[in-house]
Design a protein around this motif. Structure first.
Motif: not given
Ligand code: FES
Ligand code: HEM
Ligand code: SF4
Lengths: 253, 230
Positions: A62, A68-69, A71-72, A90
């Motif tokens: 996460h 937006i990133c 990662m999760c 997230c």
């Molecule tokens: S998109 Fe960034 S942690 Fe879910």
């Protein structure tokens, strides 16, 4: 939406020590979770509970926690990013679950995304595909003046739609063939639609597809599962464009 | 065109072309077969079958058709094996029905069932015509003074006398319809002929085509089974 309390949840979570170990499911109970809690906060609470019990915490990816990133990840109850469409994990909230429910949580499953630990997978494969051609290789100066390069509105819109891809990997994780076509298509489309990227379109399509194949992602059979699980609603029309770009490039050879 | 055939998209393009070719074959095949239920004397169908058997163009197309099937089946097998290998550890729980149609997820199984049917189908009819030494030679009939094999008699007696074969042919028609409910639009997508607007159109034409093919082929054995041919 009024707050409610989920009195008890059963969590079936994939635990795996490291890339080499054999993993297995562990079952955990968690109590009194507010429906306003986000899914990742719920996992945080579980981890705090594990710390108190002196047990090893559950590793999961996460970062931004605002969608937006990219990662999760997590395959929740058989769906990438859980039961909601168009959201990342997230952004998922516990109001989507019922009291007493058993929730199965698995890492992305794909040969090209090996498990690193517990629910964390290695998504470097996507970076390698980008490194193969997902860029414009000219050194530009500063930001050009607005409207100095005319771009038709529909082209700009489509390029922006494709650029929304956050590289989360849900497409490949959910695809029955583990195909990375939606991700690759988004990147190829975004650049091929714009004048700066168009010049290298042929080389890019060939290089990125070759890398994708080499890394062991499967072949697309147009089921459309990727698009319905993509948190950014990338359309498989971009895959049609990638197929076109690739064919054009190969015919020019 | 280096390593086009080993690339994922290259294989899909060939898959798509072979699929389109098989679609073209189905259109001709169904049109001709429908003559079976439009003329109970069997003359129309016999003329059609005789025309197909003697036409030089069809003679050339026949081996190409066989090649089309072989290419389609070999590539389908290679693609399916690669796709299974791409996920060595599967999910404990997977809710695929939420995001992709059943047919699209089971193309290989549907294709395999069609292949099994194809073998039986060739044994039922094709063998008797092409290799009469191995099967039952066809009777000769005369239509408008031209001598020809009575293919109508062969087909109609199979369906009139066997509920089992009627059901088998109906089932195969359903599998073929399902295969095409995904396959039709898919082969356009695979060669890049699709966008947001065309996708909707192709999907609808595909569903319509799948229904026409499924119902069209299924109706023939049912017509004989119901006794409409006398
Ligand atoms: S998109 Fe960034 S942690 Fe879910
Ligand atoms: C008359 C018979 C058949 C017709 C008309 C037909 C038609 C098609 C079409 C149009 C496609 C779509 C191609 C694409 O996605 O690009 C397709 C896909 C497929 N066919 Fe067939 N097919 C037939 C028989 C078979 C047989 C006998 C098999 C195999 C064993 C088979 C296996 C497959 C598979 C696995 C796919 C999916 C592959 C993919 O989407 O990549 N088909 N078929
Ligand atoms: S295409 Fe969608 S699902 Fe795939 S990586 Fe990009 S944002 Fe994630």
């Amino acid at each position: 939406m009024s707050e409610n309390i989920l009195k008890e949840l059963t969590l079936k979570i994939w635990r795996q020590k490291d890339a080499k170990s054999k993993g297995r499911f562990e079952t955990y109970k968690i109590h009194n979770i507010s429906t306003d809690t986000s899914f990742l906060e719920m996992l945080d609470i579980l981890n705090e509970q594990l710390v108190v019990e002196s047990k090893e915490t559950i590793a999961f990816d996460h970062d931004c926690r605002e969608g937006i990133c990219g990662m999760c990840s997590l395959f929740i109850n058989g769906r990438a990013h859980g039961p909601d469409d168009e959201v990342t994990t997230c952004q998922l909230h516990m109001r989507r679950f019922k009291d007493g429910e058993t929730i199965t949580i698995e890492p992305w499953r794909s040969g090209a995304f090996p498990v690193v630990k517990d629910l964390i997978v290695d998504r470097k494969a996507f970076e390698k595909i980008l490194q193969a051609g997902g860029y414009v290789s000219v050194n530009t100066g500063g930001v050009p003046d607005a409207n100095s390069i005319p771009i038709a509105n529909d082209k700009a819109e489509e390029a922006m739609d494709a650029a929304a891809c956050i590289g989360c990997g849900a497409c490949a994780a959910t695809c029955k063939n583990s195909s990375a076509m939606l991700f690759v298509a988004a990147k190829v489309s975004q650049l091929a639609l714009l004048p700066q990227g168009k010049i290298e379109a042929a080389r890019r399509a060939k290089a990125m597809v070759a890398k994708m194949d080499e890394l062991g992602f499967g072949n697309c059979t147009n089921t459309g599962a990727c698009e319905s699980e993509c948190p950014k609603q990338i359309s498989i029309s971009h895959i049609a464009r990638l197929n076109r770009e690739f064919l054009k490039a190969k015919l020019q050879d | 065109m280096s390593n086009f055939l080993t690339s994922s998209i290259g294989k899909k393009v060939i898959m798509s072309i072979s699929g389109l070719f098989l679609i073209a074959f189905l259109i001709v095949h169904l049109s001709l077969n429908l003559l079976l239920i439009f003329d109970n004397s069997g003359e129309l169908f016999n003329i059609g079958a005789h025309f197909m058997a003697t036409n030089p163009i069809i003679k050339v197309v026949e081996p190409v058709l066989a090649l089309g099937f072989v290419v389609h089946i070999i590539l389908a097998t290679i693609l399916t094996i690669q796709n299974m290998k791409a996920r060595p550890v599967g999910y404990a729980r997977s809710e695929q029905s939420n995001n992709a149609s059943w047919a699209s997820r089971n193309m290989f199984i549907l294709g395999g069932l069609i292949l099994i049917f194809l073998v039986i189908h060739l044994y039922n009819f094709w063998l008797n015509i092409k290799l009469p030494e191995l099967g039952t030679p066809l009777e000769i009939t005369t239509v408008d003074g031209v001598e020809m094999e009575n293919a109508y008699l062969m087909v109609s007696s199979l369906f009139k006398n066997s509920v089992f074969f009627c059901m088998l042919y109906v089932l195969a028609a359903i599998f073929l319809g399902l295969h095409l409910s995904h396959g039709f639009w898919s082969c356009f997508q695979s060669v890049g002929f699709s966008n947001k607007i065309w996708r909707k159109r192709l999907e609808w034409v595909g569903y319509l085509f799948a229904i026409v093919i499924g119902v069209g082929f299924a109706i023939i054995p049912l017509y004989f089974l119901a006794g409409f041919a006398g």
